[in-house]
Design a protein around this motif. Structure first.
Motif, mmCIF file in Angstrom:
data_model
loop_
_atom_site.group_PDB
_atom_site.id
_atom_site.type_symbol
_atom_site.label_atom_id
_atom_site.label_comp_id
_atom_site.label_asym_id
_atom_site.label_seq_id
_atom_site.Cartn_x
_atom_site.Cartn_y
_atom_site.Cartn_z
ATOM 1 N N MET A 108 0.828 -1.197 0.000
ATOM 2 C CA MET A 108 0.000 0.000 0.000
ATOM 3 C C MET A 108 0.871 1.259 0.000
ATOM 4 N N ARG A 109 2.042 1.168 0.583
ATOM 5 C CA ARG A 109 2.932 2.331 0.664
ATOM 6 C C ARG A 109 3.242 2.900 -0.724
ATOM 7 N N GLU A 110 3.499 2.009 -1.676
ATOM 8 C CA GLU A 110 3.817 2.452 -3.035
ATOM 9 C C GLU A 110 2.624 3.169 -3.662
ATOM 10 N N ARG A 111 1.429 2.674 -3.406
ATOM 11 C CA ARG A 111 0.226 3.305 -3.954
ATOM 12 C C ARG A 111 0.023 4.700 -3.372
ATOM 13 N N VAL A 112 0.250 4.842 -2.068
ATOM 14 C CA VAL A 112 0.113 6.158 -1.433
ATOM 15 C C VAL A 112 1.172 7.110 -1.982
ATOM 16 N N GLU A 113 2.406 6.639 -2.109
ATOM 17 C CA GLU A 113 3.482 7.479 -2.663
ATOM 18 C C GLU A 113 3.134 7.950 -4.078
ATOM 19 N N ALA A 114 2.540 7.060 -4.884
ATOM 20 C CA ALA A 114 2.171 7.423 -6.252
ATOM 21 C C ALA A 114 1.122 8.534 -6.253
ATOM 22 N N ILE A 115 0.185 8.483 -5.329
ATOM 23 C CA ILE A 115 -0.838 9.527 -5.240
ATOM 24 C C ILE A 115 -0.221 10.832 -4.760
ATOM 25 N N LEU A 116 0.665 10.753 -3.781
ATOM 26 C CA LEU A 116 1.333 11.969 -3.305
ATOM 27 C C LEU A 116 2.149 12.599 -4.428
ATOM 28 N N ASP A 117 2.725 11.771 -5.294
ATOM 29 C CA ASP A 117 3.468 12.297 -6.439
ATOM 30 C C ASP A 117 2.563 13.076 -7.389
ATOM 31 N N LYS A 118 1.274 12.712 -7.427
ATOM 32 C CA LYS A 118 0.315 13.435 -8.272
ATOM 33 C C LYS A 118 -0.002 14.822 -7.723
ATOM 34 N N VAL A 119 -0.091 14.951 -6.389
ATOM 35 C CA VAL A 119 -0.453 16.245 -5.796
ATOM 36 C C VAL A 119 0.770 17.116 -5.506
ATOM 37 N N ARG A 120 1.931 16.499 -5.488
ATOM 38 C CA ARG A 120 3.165 17.219 -5.149
ATOM 39 C C ARG A 120 3.419 18.453 -6.028
ATOM 40 N N VAL B 151 5.003 9.811 6.116
ATOM 41 C CA VAL B 151 5.698 9.450 7.344
ATOM 42 C C VAL B 151 5.443 7.984 7.668
ATOM 43 N N ASP B 152 4.164 7.576 7.663
ATOM 44 C CA ASP B 152 3.823 6.218 8.063
ATOM 45 C C ASP B 152 2.409 5.894 7.611
ATOM 46 N N ILE B 153 2.104 4.619 7.587
ATOM 47 C CA ILE B 153 0.740 4.140 7.407
ATOM 48 C C ILE B 153 0.488 3.208 8.577
ATOM 49 N N THR B 154 -0.473 3.546 9.410
ATOM 50 C CA THR B 154 -0.737 2.749 10.602
ATOM 51 C C THR B 154 -1.478 1.467 10.241
ATOM 52 N N ASP B 155 -1.496 0.525 11.181
ATOM 53 C CA ASP B 155 -2.216 -0.734 10.981
ATOM 54 C C ASP B 155 -3.713 -0.512 10.838
ATOM 55 N N SER B 156 -4.208 0.602 11.376
ATOM 56 C CA SER B 156 -5.641 0.898 11.289
ATOM 57 C C SER B 156 -6.005 1.652 10.007
ATOM 58 N N GLN C 40 -0.151 8.904 7.605
ATOM 59 C CA GLN C 40 0.433 10.050 8.295
ATOM 60 C C GLN C 40 1.419 10.738 7.352
ATOM 61 N N VAL C 41 1.200 12.031 7.150
ATOM 62 C CA VAL C 41 2.058 12.809 6.259
ATOM 63 C C VAL C 41 2.609 14.022 6.998
ATOM 64 N N ARG C 42 3.676 14.561 6.455
ATOM 65 C CA ARG C 42 4.262 15.785 6.984
ATOM 66 C C ARG C 42 4.260 16.815 5.865
ATOM 67 N N LEU C 43 3.624 17.942 6.132
ATOM 68 C CA LEU C 43 3.652 19.054 5.183
ATOM 69 C C LEU C 43 4.925 19.843 5.454
ATOM 70 N N THR C 44 5.637 20.201 4.401
ATOM 71 C CA THR C 44 6.915 20.895 4.557
ATOM 72 C C THR C 44 6.937 22.171 3.728
ATOM 73 N N GLY C 45 7.994 22.929 3.893
ATOM 74 C CA GLY C 45 8.142 24.177 3.145
ATOM 75 C C GLY C 45 7.062 25.171 3.522
ATOM 76 N N VAL D 13 -6.561 10.509 -1.812
ATOM 77 C CA VAL D 13 -6.088 9.231 -1.275
ATOM 78 C C VAL D 13 -7.270 8.316 -0.955
ATOM 79 N N LEU D 14 -8.307 8.837 -0.294
ATOM 80 C CA LEU D 14 -9.463 8.012 0.057
ATOM 81 C C LEU D 14 -10.189 7.501 -1.185
ATOM 82 N N LYS D 15 -10.243 8.314 -2.209
ATOM 83 C CA LYS D 15 -10.908 7.905 -3.451
ATOM 84 C C LYS D 15 -10.139 6.783 -4.149
#
Length: 73
Positions: A1-13, A26-31, A35-40, A60-62
């Motif tokens: 799932m991490r790769e899928r989330v990263e791919a979506i973040l790459d779309k909004v980046r 940052v992380d994806i919890t078991d639940s 978890q993301v960190r906004l920077t800059g 991400v939810l979609k």
């Protein structure tokens, strides 16, 4: 799932980077909470919660139904 989330973040980046900000996974919890960190410029922006909810979380939810929420840490 991490790769899928990263791919979506790459779309909004690019949208975030055009305003001087960025997002990092940052992380994806078991639940199923991403978890993301906004920077800059996004880090201290008063609109960051709206960006997180209406932009990042909505996409991400979609795209990944297993994710229950997205939160900034």
């Amino acid at each position: 799932m991490r790769e899928r989330v990263e791919a979506i973040l790459d779309k909004v980046r690019p949208m975030l980077q055009s305003d001087g900000g960025d997002v990092e996974l940052v992380d994806i919890t078991d639940s199923g909470v991403v978890q993301v960190r906004l920077t800059g410029a996004c880090k201290g922006c008063p609109m960051s919660q709206m960006t997180l909810r209406n932009g990042i979380e909505r996409i991400v939810l979609k795209e990944i139904p297993e994710v229950k929420a997205v939160e900034a840490v």
